[in-house]
Design a protein around this motif. Structure first.
Motif, PDB file in Angstrom:
ATOM      1  N   TRP A  54       0.843  -1.195   0.000  1.00 58.14           N
ATOM      2  CA  TRP A  54       0.000   0.000   0.000  1.00 58.14           C
ATOM      3  C   TRP A  54       0.879   1.247   0.000  1.00 58.14           C
ATOM      4  CZ3 TRP A  54      -5.277   0.825  -0.146  1.00 58.14           C
ATOM      5  CH2 TRP A  54      -6.081  -0.310  -0.097  1.00 58.14           C
ATOM      6  N   PRO A  55       0.547   2.228  -0.842  1.00 55.95           N
ATOM      7  CA  PRO A  55       1.259   3.507  -0.762  1.00 55.95           C
ATOM      8  C   PRO A  55       1.140   4.083   0.644  1.00 55.95           C
ATOM      9  CG  PRO A  55      -0.159   3.446  -2.700  1.00 55.95           C
ATOM     10  CD  PRO A  55      -0.496   2.238  -1.881  1.00 55.95           C
ATOM     11  N   HIS A  56       2.155   4.831   1.064  1.00 57.00           N
ATOM     12  CA  HIS A  56       2.224   5.500   2.362  1.00 57.00           C
ATOM     13  C   HIS A  56       2.529   4.525   3.496  1.00 57.00           C
ATOM     14  CE1 HIS A  56       0.127   8.193  -0.279  1.00 57.00           C
ATOM     15  NE2 HIS A  56      -1.013   7.569  -0.136  1.00 57.00           N
ATOM     16  N   VAL A  57       1.862   3.383   3.501  1.00 58.99           N
ATOM     17  CA  VAL A  57       2.094   2.403   4.559  1.00 58.99           C
ATOM     18  C   VAL A  57       3.390   1.628   4.307  1.00 58.99           C
ATOM     19  CG1 VAL A  57       1.200   0.335   5.707  1.00 58.99           C
ATOM     20  CG2 VAL A  57      -0.360   2.179   5.042  1.00 58.99           C
ATOM     21  N   ASP A  58       3.572   1.168   3.061  1.00 57.87           N
ATOM     22  CA  ASP A  58       4.731   0.332   2.713  1.00 57.87           C
ATOM     23  C   ASP A  58       5.816   1.088   1.956  1.00 57.87           C
ATOM     24  OD1 ASP A  58       3.709  -2.174   3.778  1.00 57.87           O
ATOM     25  OD2 ASP A  58       2.231  -2.071   2.164  1.00 57.87           O
ATOM     26  N   PHE A  59       5.486   2.210   1.367  1.00 59.61           N
ATOM     27  CA  PHE A  59       6.488   3.037   0.697  1.00 59.61           C
ATOM     28  C   PHE A  59       5.982   4.474   0.661  1.00 59.61           C
ATOM     29  CE2 PHE A  59       3.758   1.192  -2.567  1.00 59.61           C
ATOM     30  CZ  PHE A  59       3.394   2.285  -3.349  1.00 59.61           C
TER      31      PHE A  59
END
Length: 539
Positions: A54-59
């Motif tokens: 997930w964007p923001h959470v994982d990168f």
């Protein structure tokens, strides 16, 4: 003016989508002509999402997941990324058809719903970001998608419903979905237009529309939270705050004042403000007020977008023509206000014609590309060879170097010109240069060199704008890394090595990264060196 046949309008929008998306897919591959760096950024995010991240959470990225989810969906289903991009655009266009149809049929009459709907579909399926430059590019596709959603919400909020076409339930769902998409695609649009849209609905006494839009938006947020977790929103806000404070790219183009008043933009700004004045003089006080509230948002979004293309002029022209008063309305100077407002709308259209035509016929232009002059963007990825870029741009590696270096005979100019001192690594001055062209060849060369020296499978943090090395070889993907560097040291904790390019894509980023590492007190021990890079192990 004659009311629009709703069934005919819906069929027309599907036909426009079939033509635009069909032409784009006709070749069976995607041939782009510029913005290779942006493409690497896009691919890194798409591949991460296709693998469940997930964007923001994982990168780290300031762009919302809906900007990439339609493409990642088709990659996950097994499509090559070139096809996935085209399928994703078609899917977005298909989802926008009912929204554009409802907005057009409920707020416009005559031929205007057809033009409005066609604009929405073109924004969804074009193969260029705008402006008048003719090269094919998928770069910044999310700006086009967000404009399309914004146009839908703004049209419904600015104009009153056409008689016998009132349906506040449908309007509320459409506006809520459009605003939610903006928030989950590129939040700049949501922040810029949420207040004008809300005020417009309330000013037109569309209370149920307002409440249902709010409920729809909250429902979308709840669905996202159910899949991504509560922490998604805090991570999203955190990425946005980091980017807003970035020393690298807080805005990608002209200063805000220039976007409003520079020669290239002043005409559009004047037409926008004149439209506000003329509408109020024509007795359209509510429409004029909403347009005035939209003005800062139009300017701000343009300022935030690369190229600073004022695509809101397309919508402005439609709004002004749709809001024209009866022909017997005159202002204090005796002007025919229907004609005056119409002339302002015509001026808005005239100013945006180059960009609009560029968007509309970009799929046709794609058909004329010479495949022999293109090469796969990812040389080793057979499945994804359907995404290709110009051979010259991919394989010709060019750099820019200053000519006032020591020994050049121009040393005295460096100080007068205010040139910054060279970056120092472990007591050694690094070369001052900047990569201009050939990113795919450069990354492929670095990846090959690293694998040959036994560093395959390692996590490598690159002191540069892009961290795309794992797209070109067998390297670990850094957890919480950043496909595009905005600040800090995203992914550094998980890295085994730091790679410092001798000639970076963005020299300022190389300097900032080394400064941040130095501030941590970490030592970097050199383990390998080639003409392209210095590889260091974290001490």
């Amino acid at each position: 003016m004659k009311k629009t046949d709703s069934g005919r309008l819906f069929a027309f929008l599907l036909a426009v989508l079939a033509v635009e998306a069909g032409l784009a897919m006709w070749r069976g591959q995607l041939l782009v002509g510029k913005h290779e760096g942006d493409m690497l950024h896009l691919l890194e995010i798409v591949f991460r999402m296709a693998d469940g991240e997930w964007p923001h959470v994982d990168f780290m990225t300031p762009i919302g997941f809906m900007a990439f989810a339609p493409i990642a969906l088709f990659v996950k289903l097994g499509a090559g990324v070139g096809h996935a991009i085209l399928y994703g655009q078609a899917l977005v266009g298909l989802c926008l058809v009912p929204l554009a149809w409802r907005a057009g049929v409920s707020r416009l009459t005559g031929y205007w719903p057809y033009l409005f709907g066609a604009v929405i579909i073109v924004l969804a399926t074009a193969l260029v970001h705008g402006q008048a430059e003719r090269s094919v590019s998928i770069s910044m596709h999310y700006n086009r998608w967000a404009w399309a959603a914004a146009f839908v919400a703004i049209l419904i909020a600015t104009l009153p419903p056409v008689e016998d076409r009132r349906n506040q339930t449908a309007d509320g769902i459409v506006v809520g979905l459009a605003l939610a998409f903006m928030a989950l695609c590129k939040v700049t649009y949501f922040a810029a237009f949420i207040i004008p849209v809300a005020v417009g609905l309330l000013a037109h006494r569309q209370y149920r529309t307002f409440l249902l839009a709010l409920a729809t938006g909250l429902a979308v947020a709840a669905i996202v939270t159910a899949f991504a977790g509560v922490g998604y929103w805090a991570a999203y806000v955190g990425d946005l705050l980091r980017v807003s404070a970035s020393q690298v790219r807080s805005n990608p183009g002209e200063p805000f004042a220039a976007v409003v008043a520079a020669p290239a933009y002043l005409g559009g700004s004047i037409v926008l403000l004149m439209g506000v004045i003329l509408l109020r003089q024509a007795g359209k006080a509510t429409e004029g007020m909403v347009l005035l509230l939209l003005t800062p948002g139009f300017f701000y979004v343009t300022f935030q977008n690369f190229g600073n293309d004022p695509q809101w002029l397309l919508l402005l022209g439609i709004l002004l023509f749709a809001a024209r008063p009866a022909q017997d309305v005159k202002n204090g100077f005796g002007w025919d206000m229907s004609m005056a407002v119409g002339l302002a709308g015509a001026a808005a259209f005239a100013m945006i014609v180059p960009s609009a035509m560029n968007l509309a016929y970009s799929p046709i232009r794609h058909l004329g590309q010479d495949a022999a002059q293109h090469t796969p963007l990812l040389p080793g990825a057979t499945l994804h060879s359907d995404l290709q870029t110009g051979t010259v741009r991919a394989m010709r590696v060019d750099k820019r170097v200053p000519m006032d270096e020591p020994g050049s005979g121009l040393e005295a100019l460096a100080e007068k010109a205010g040139r910054e001192p060279p970056v120092v690594l472990n007591g050694e001055e690094l070369p001052r240069c900047e990569i201009l062209l050939g990113l795919p060849a450069l990354f492929d060369g670095i990846a090959t060199s690293l694998e040959e020296s036994g560093h395959g499978g390692e996590g490598i943090f690159i002191a540069d704008l892009f961290s795309s090395i794992w797209l070109f070889g067998d390297f670990a993907r850094l957890e919480h890394g950043a496909p595009w560097y905005y600040g800090g040291l995203p992914g550094y904790e998980m890295a085994d090595y730091v790679l410092v390019p001798n000639c970076p894509v963005h020299p300022k980023v190389r300097e900032l990264v080394l400064e941040r590492i130095s501030e941590r007190g970490d030592s970097l021990v050199e383990v390998d060196r080639t003409p392209l890079y210095i590889l260091l192990q974290k001490g």
